[in-house]
Design a protein around this motif. Structure first.
Motif, PDB file in Angstrom:
ATOM      1  N   LEU A 190       5.133 -13.785  -0.148  1.00  0.00           N
ATOM      2  CA  LEU A 190       5.646 -14.482  -1.326  1.00  0.00           C
ATOM      3  C   LEU A 190       6.311 -13.523  -2.305  1.00  0.00           C
ATOM      4  N   GLY A 191       6.437 -12.260  -1.919  1.00  0.00           N
ATOM      5  CA  GLY A 191       7.217 -11.339  -2.738  1.00  0.00           C
ATOM      6  C   GLY A 191       6.405 -10.397  -3.610  1.00  0.00           C
ATOM      7  N   VAL A 192       5.081 -10.466  -3.539  1.00  0.00           N
ATOM      8  CA  VAL A 192       4.255  -9.562  -4.348  1.00  0.00           C
ATOM      9  C   VAL A 192       4.238  -8.194  -3.657  1.00  0.00           C
ATOM     10  N   SER A 193       4.609  -7.131  -4.398  1.00  0.00           N
ATOM     11  CA  SER A 193       4.667  -5.833  -3.723  1.00  0.00           C
ATOM     12  C   SER A 193       3.649  -4.825  -4.240  1.00  0.00           C
ATOM     13  N   GLN A 194       3.001  -5.109  -5.383  1.00  0.00           N
ATOM     14  CA  GLN A 194       2.000  -4.170  -5.897  1.00  0.00           C
ATOM     15  C   GLN A 194       0.609  -4.781  -5.733  1.00  0.00           C
ATOM     16  N   VAL A 195      -0.310  -3.972  -5.240  1.00  0.00           N
ATOM     17  CA  VAL A 195      -1.675  -4.493  -5.087  1.00  0.00           C
ATOM     18  C   VAL A 195      -2.714  -3.448  -5.505  1.00  0.00           C
ATOM     19  N   ILE A 196      -3.729  -3.926  -6.222  1.00  0.00           N
ATOM     20  CA  ILE A 196      -4.886  -3.095  -6.548  1.00  0.00           C
ATOM     21  C   ILE A 196      -6.060  -3.675  -5.760  1.00  0.00           C
ATOM     22  N   VAL A 197      -6.762  -2.809  -5.023  1.00  0.00           N
ATOM     23  CA  VAL A 197      -7.920  -3.277  -4.266  1.00  0.00           C
ATOM     24  C   VAL A 197      -9.189  -2.829  -4.997  1.00  0.00           C
ATOM     25  N   ALA A 198      -9.956  -3.792  -5.503  1.00  0.00           N
ATOM     26  CA  ALA A 198     -11.211  -3.474  -6.189  1.00  0.00           C
ATOM     27  C   ALA A 198     -12.341  -3.639  -5.186  1.00  0.00           C
ATOM     28  N   ILE A 199     -13.010  -2.539  -4.877  1.00  0.00           N
ATOM     29  CA  ILE A 199     -14.119  -2.601  -3.924  1.00  0.00           C
ATOM     30  C   ILE A 199     -15.388  -2.808  -4.736  1.00  0.00           C
ATOM     31  N   ASN A 200     -15.889  -4.050  -4.655  1.00  0.00           N
ATOM     32  CA  ASN A 200     -16.908  -4.543  -5.585  1.00  0.00           C
ATOM     33  C   ASN A 200     -18.313  -4.521  -4.980  1.00  0.00           C
ATOM     34  N   LYS A 201     -19.275  -4.744  -5.821  1.00  0.00           N
ATOM     35  CA  LYS A 201     -20.698  -4.833  -5.460  1.00  0.00           C
ATOM     36  C   LYS A 201     -21.206  -3.532  -4.848  1.00  0.00           C
ATOM     37  N   LEU A 202     -20.655  -2.408  -5.295  1.00  0.00           N
ATOM     38  CA  LEU A 202     -21.128  -1.130  -4.753  1.00  0.00           C
ATOM     39  C   LEU A 202     -22.579  -0.863  -5.148  1.00  0.00           C
ATOM     40  N   ASP A 203     -23.088  -1.563  -6.153  1.00  0.00           N
ATOM     41  CA  ASP A 203     -24.516  -1.456  -6.489  1.00  0.00           C
ATOM     42  C   ASP A 203     -25.380  -1.902  -5.310  1.00  0.00           C
TER      43      ASP A 203
END
Ligand code: GDP
Length: 467
Positions: free
Chosen positions: A169-182
């Motif tokens: 759909l044209g989105v080219s920037q992504v941030i990956v949040a790796i969650n629940k590391l607790d």
């Protein structure tokens, strides 16, 4: 009859066309606005993260938070207290309707971010498409708990599908949040392992390495969202010295605006019968529009006058390409305004097509696509039933050269030219035409997605018409 109807004068335009363009250019060159779609497998922690982030950034006061905590623990889901804040926004409650996508705004030190929250359940992918088609960037949330990352990443999980969808759909920037590391005791090995599985997949899906960033977080405890000063962050601080989530949000690049293109606003939501006129929301996909302007409403022969414009809950005199806006319209019967309707200048309208050519890439499907196959066509904010009426040619994915004319079927991974025909509403009805501009003219307007039985089977762009 003695009662006289009070006819309200529609507002006048304030700016001459050239002045408006100059104004728009000047203010957009300093723009800090980006829109973000939040994606990821169900239960990855998307709502929790957004609720906590709003709180940390000072948007949610202590009183509301305590009330939410009480409200949610009453119904026995106290761990959902942060999510509670996001689901059921004030806007939804006031308007008494359920919106497809919740939108909120976040202010980080350097950016104003419109957040389009996409539900993660499988059935909700269509809503996610409408969110993602309005977004500049994506925030992918993954659950680092043992077994949970794997469940979300394997076939059938939403992590892969969402990533492919937003990219197409044209989105080219992504941030990956790796969650629940607790949940894994802030284990660096687990974090590195997840990053090393996601990286190749992101590249393969068409994201550039320089536009993808990873960040370890604990949404529930608020670790590494804005800072790492709390006690809870000590285990993470032992090995992680990189940016926080907010540092990364601050580096998102505002989109280049399609200012000189003709005005296009595909409507994604309609709120009918408001006292202030009918409100419509959508992303401005080209050009500039100001209060007082008369716009054509397509499909159909109607026009409407823009009474007022809101961006991020503020009244504004004009809005330009790249922004998501609410427009209050008058001089129009609301029956003509629907999801998928496109607003444009009366002297420069979007072409309508009932049949068109598209260049597509076929996803990871089991049953091949054959000529005549029924599909659901997603195109900006609209979805309609359609057919892949002809298979024209397959192409080499790398160099675009034609491999085979009139192939018998299309399977996983192929790139192809096809003809798509919109189905009429009933057997004897005339063919239905939808506003569709080619990708070459307007990137935001020319993207299409093809779904079949609730699964996305292909994505592409519309290069030419068959008229
Ligand atoms: P969504 O479906 O992606 O929006 O996920 P939710 O925000 O509803 O969260 C799903 C579950 O994960 C809830 O029970 C949350 O309390 C829990 N959760 C979210 N973030 C964290 C976290 O950082 N650590 C832990 N242990 N649980 C979390």
């Amino acid at each position: 009859k003695t009662a006289t109807e009070v006819v309200e004068e529609p507002p006048k335009m304030t700016f001459a066309k050239e002045v408006l363009l100059e104004e728009a250019k000047k203010s957009l060159s300093q723009s800090k606005n980006v829109s973000l779609v939040v994606i990821g497998h169900v239960d990855a922690g998307k709502s929790t993260l957004m609720g906590r982030l709003l709180y940390e950034l000072g948007r949610l006061d202590e009183k509301t938070r305590t009330a939410n905590e009480r409200g949610s623990s009453k119904i026995g889901k106290s761990s959902f207290s942060w999510a509670w804040n996001l689901d059921g926004t004030l806007e939804e409650r006031e308007r008494g309707i359920t919106m497809d996508i919740a939108t909120r705004s976040l202010s980080t030190p350097k950016r104003n971010i419109t957040v389009l929250d996409a539900p993660g359940h499988k059935d909700f992918v269509p809503n996610m498409i409408s969110g993602a088609s309005q977004a500049d960037c994506a925030l992918l949330v993954v659950d680092a708990s043992m077994g949970e990352f794997e469940a979300g990443f394997e076939r059938g999980g939403q992590t892969r599908e969402h990533l492919i969808l937003v990219r197409s759909l044209g989105v080219s920037q992504v941030i990956v949040a790796i969650n629940k590391l607790d949940q894994v005791n802030w284990d660096r090995i687990r974090y590195d392992d997840i990053v090393s599985q996601l990286k190749p997949f992101l590249l393969q899906s068409g994201f550039q390495a320089s536009n993808t960033n990873f960040v370890p977080i604990g949404a529930m405890l608020g670790v590494n969202l804005v800072n790492r000063e709390d006690e809870e962050a000590s285990l993470l601080n032992a090995w992680y010295h990189g940016p926080t989530l907010v540092d990364l949000l601050d580096t998102l690049v505002p989109p280049t605006r399609n200012l000189m293109a003709p005005l296009r606003i595909p409507i994604s939501n309609v709120f009918k019968g408001q006292s202030a006129g009918t409100a419509v929301t959508g992303r401005v996909c080209g050009g500039v529009v100001q209060v007082g302007e008369r716009l054509r409403v397509l499909p159909g022969d109607e026009t409407a006058i823009v009474k007022s414009i809101e961006v991020e809950e503020q009244d504004v005199p004009w809005v330009a390409a790249g922004s998501n806006a609410t427009l209050y319209l008058t001089s129009i019967d609301p029956v003509h305004l629907n999801v998928g309707t496109v607003l444009c200048p009366p002297d420069n309208v979007v072409p309508l097509a009932s049949s068109f050519k598209a260049r597509i890439i076929v996803f990871d499907i089991v049953i091949p696509i054959t000529a005549g196959a029924s599909i659901e066509l997603f195109h900006h904010s609209r979805d309609v039933s359609a057919a892949v009426s002809k298979l024209l040619a397959t192409r080499d994915r790398a160099n675009g050269k034609i491999l085979k004319i009139s192939p018998r079927m299309l399977s996983k991974g192929m790139s192809a030219d096809v003809e798509i025909t919109i189905r009429s509403l009933s057997q004897n009805a005339p063919p239905r035409a939808i506003p569709l501009e080619t990708f070459a003219v307007n990137k935001d307007m020319g993207r299409v997605l093809l779904r079949r039985n609730g699964e996305t089977v292909a994505a592409g762009v519309s290069p030419t018409y068959n008229v």
